[in-house]
Write a protein that holds these residues in place. Structure first.
Motif, mmCIF file in Angstrom:
data_model
loop_
_atom_site.group_PDB
_atom_site.id
_atom_site.type_symbol
_atom_site.label_atom_id
_atom_site.label_comp_id
_atom_site.label_asym_id
_atom_site.label_seq_id
_atom_site.Cartn_x
_atom_site.Cartn_y
_atom_site.Cartn_z
ATOM 1 N N GLU A 1 17.870 30.966 45.739
ATOM 2 C CA GLU A 1 16.436 31.056 46.006
ATOM 3 C C GLU A 1 15.800 29.669 45.895
ATOM 4 N N GLU A 2 14.982 29.308 46.869
ATOM 5 C CA GLU A 2 14.375 27.981 46.878
ATOM 6 C C GLU A 2 13.029 28.026 46.162
ATOM 7 N N PHE A 3 12.929 27.301 45.038
ATOM 8 C CA PHE A 3 11.659 27.277 44.323
ATOM 9 C C PHE A 3 11.297 25.882 43.867
ATOM 10 N N ALA A 4 11.941 24.867 44.437
ATOM 11 C CA ALA A 4 11.613 23.490 44.084
ATOM 12 C C ALA A 4 10.331 23.066 44.786
ATOM 13 N N VAL A 5 9.435 22.416 44.054
ATOM 14 C CA VAL A 5 8.173 21.916 44.607
ATOM 15 C C VAL A 5 8.257 20.395 44.652
ATOM 16 N N ASN A 6 7.998 19.813 45.821
ATOM 17 C CA ASN A 6 8.064 18.363 45.950
ATOM 18 C C ASN A 6 6.683 17.768 46.204
ATOM 19 N N ASP A 7 6.630 16.437 46.325
ATOM 20 C CA ASP A 7 5.353 15.744 46.500
ATOM 21 C C ASP A 7 4.648 16.166 47.782
ATOM 22 N N GLU A 8 5.428 16.458 48.820
ATOM 23 C CA GLU A 8 4.820 16.875 50.088
ATOM 24 C C GLU A 8 4.058 18.185 49.919
ATOM 25 N N HIS A 9 4.638 19.120 49.168
ATOM 26 C CA HIS A 9 3.949 20.384 48.907
ATOM 27 C C HIS A 9 2.638 20.143 48.155
ATOM 28 N N VAL A 10 2.712 19.265 47.154
ATOM 29 C CA VAL A 10 1.527 18.984 46.342
ATOM 30 C C VAL A 10 0.442 18.324 47.184
ATOM 31 N N ARG A 146 0.769 25.088 39.590
ATOM 32 C CA ARG A 146 0.451 26.343 40.286
ATOM 33 C C ARG A 146 1.483 26.666 41.361
ATOM 34 N N LEU A 147 1.841 25.648 42.142
ATOM 35 C CA LEU A 147 2.817 25.851 43.207
ATOM 36 C C LEU A 147 4.169 26.258 42.630
ATOM 37 N N GLN A 148 4.556 25.636 41.526
ATOM 38 C CA GLN A 148 5.835 25.964 40.909
ATOM 39 C C GLN A 148 5.833 27.410 40.419
ATOM 40 N N ALA A 149 4.736 27.823 39.780
ATOM 41 C CA ALA A 149 4.648 29.196 39.288
ATOM 42 C C ALA A 149 4.716 30.192 40.450
ATOM 43 N N ASN A 150 4.019 29.880 41.540
ATOM 44 C CA ASN A 150 4.043 30.773 42.700
ATOM 45 C C ASN A 150 5.426 30.835 43.332
ATOM 46 N N ALA A 151 6.097 29.673 43.400
ATOM 47 C CA ALA A 151 7.427 29.639 43.998
ATOM 48 C C ALA A 151 8.415 30.443 43.165
ATOM 49 N N GLU A 152 8.306 30.329 41.844
ATOM 50 C CA GLU A 152 9.217 31.076 40.979
ATOM 51 C C GLU A 152 8.939 32.575 41.059
ATOM 52 N N ARG A 153 7.670 32.939 41.175
ATOM 53 C CA ARG A 153 7.334 34.364 41.328
ATOM 54 C C ARG A 153 7.924 34.916 42.622
ATOM 55 N N ARG A 154 7.797 34.132 43.721
ATOM 56 C CA ARG A 154 8.357 34.594 44.996
ATOM 57 C C ARG A 154 9.873 34.707 44.925
ATOM 58 N N ALA A 155 10.510 33.789 44.193
ATOM 59 C CA ALA A 155 11.960 33.848 44.048
ATOM 60 C C ALA A 155 12.368 35.124 43.320
ATOM 61 N N ARG A 156 11.639 35.475 42.263
ATOM 62 C CA ARG A 156 11.950 36.702 41.519
ATOM 63 C C ARG A 156 11.741 37.939 42.396
ATOM 64 N N LEU A 196 18.272 33.929 37.063
ATOM 65 C CA LEU A 196 17.312 33.075 37.748
ATOM 66 C C LEU A 196 16.462 32.314 36.747
ATOM 67 N N GLY A 197 16.047 32.979 35.671
ATOM 68 C CA GLY A 197 15.260 32.316 34.642
ATOM 69 C C GLY A 197 16.016 31.161 34.005
ATOM 70 N N GLN A 198 17.308 31.370 33.768
ATOM 71 C CA GLN A 198 18.130 30.301 33.204
ATOM 72 C C GLN A 198 18.246 29.132 34.177
ATOM 73 N N GLU A 199 18.359 29.452 35.463
ATOM 74 C CA GLU A 199 18.452 28.397 36.469
ATOM 75 C C GLU A 199 17.151 27.616 36.555
ATOM 76 N N ILE A 200 16.033 28.318 36.495
ATOM 77 C CA ILE A 200 14.729 27.653 36.528
ATOM 78 C C ILE A 200 14.562 26.732 35.323
ATOM 79 N N GLU A 201 14.931 27.224 34.147
ATOM 80 C CA GLU A 201 14.794 26.414 32.929
ATOM 81 C C GLU A 201 15.689 25.185 32.988
#
Length: 206
Positions: A1-10, A146-156, A196-201
């Motif tokens: 699952e892709e949940f990385a947020v980069n500078d372009e997203h920000v 915010r973007l990271q939290a949203n991305a992780e929620r979508r991944a879950r 997934l939580g372990q991977e995110i951490e």
């Protein structure tokens, strides 16, 4: 699952936030362009007969091509304040109003005022005025969070949906008894979300 947020997203999120605070400023030295806003008068008729909603005076319209049927904005581009134009345009067959679907409509269209959106510059002062934060860096940090939290929620959610779809297929194939379906679904979802939580951490600590 892709949940990385980069500078372009920000940067995109910050730009959208700035755009939401854009103001309308008068345009006096050119004609209408796609994306302008305009106070207009118009009368629309079908076979010479006016229809409900086909007339307006001093109405503010957002003249983006995406907001209108194909070709409409092209017919009024270039008009300056005080100018008017008459034209015919065919409405698409799939237009939701049956009175207009597939019909040729005649417009009398006049521009009263022409305006364009001015987006504020990205400065600490702008950030203070619109967000309650102090600096551009603080705004970007909050946007990233915010973007990271949203991305992780979508991944879950994606993990849960794929597990459910997989197990539903097994139920249809009678390989999983229906009485066990809910239990197995919950077990699988908890297991995968823990992974997934372990991977995110791990990514956060990397």
């Amino acid at each position: 699952e892709e949940f990385a947020v980069n500078d372009e997203h920000v940067d995109k999120a910050v730009g959208e936030a700035l755009t939401s605070h854009a103001t309308l400023v008068p345009v006096e030295d050119r004609g209408m362009q796609d994306g302008d806003s305009a106070y207009v008068d118009y009368i629309a008729t079908v076979a010479g007969v006016e229809f409900e909603g086909g007339k307006a005076e001093n109405s503010l319209l957002d003249m983006k091509k995406d907001n209108f049927i194909p070709g409409f904005v092209d017919r009024v581009v270039g008009l300056e304040p005080g100018q008017e134009r008459e034209f015919d345009i065919n409405f698409p067959d799939e237009y939701p109003n049956p009175e207009l679907a597939g019909k040729e409509v005649h417009f009398k269209f006049k521009v009263r005022e022409l305006k364009e959106k001015k987006t504020p510059d990205l400065t600490d002062e702008t950030v203070k005025a619109f967000s309650g934060l102090e600096t551009v860096d603080e705004l970007k940090a909050e946007m990233r969070e915010r973007l990271q939290a949203n991305a992780e929620r979508r991944a879950r959610e994606s993990v849960s949906m794929r597990i459910i779809q997989k197990l539903l297929t097994q139920v249809v194939d009678d390989s999983v008894p229906r009485s066990l379906f809910q239990w197995r679904t919950n077990v699988e979802i908890r297991r995968r979300l823990q992974e997934l939580g372990q991977e995110i951490e791990a990514r956060r600590l990397a």
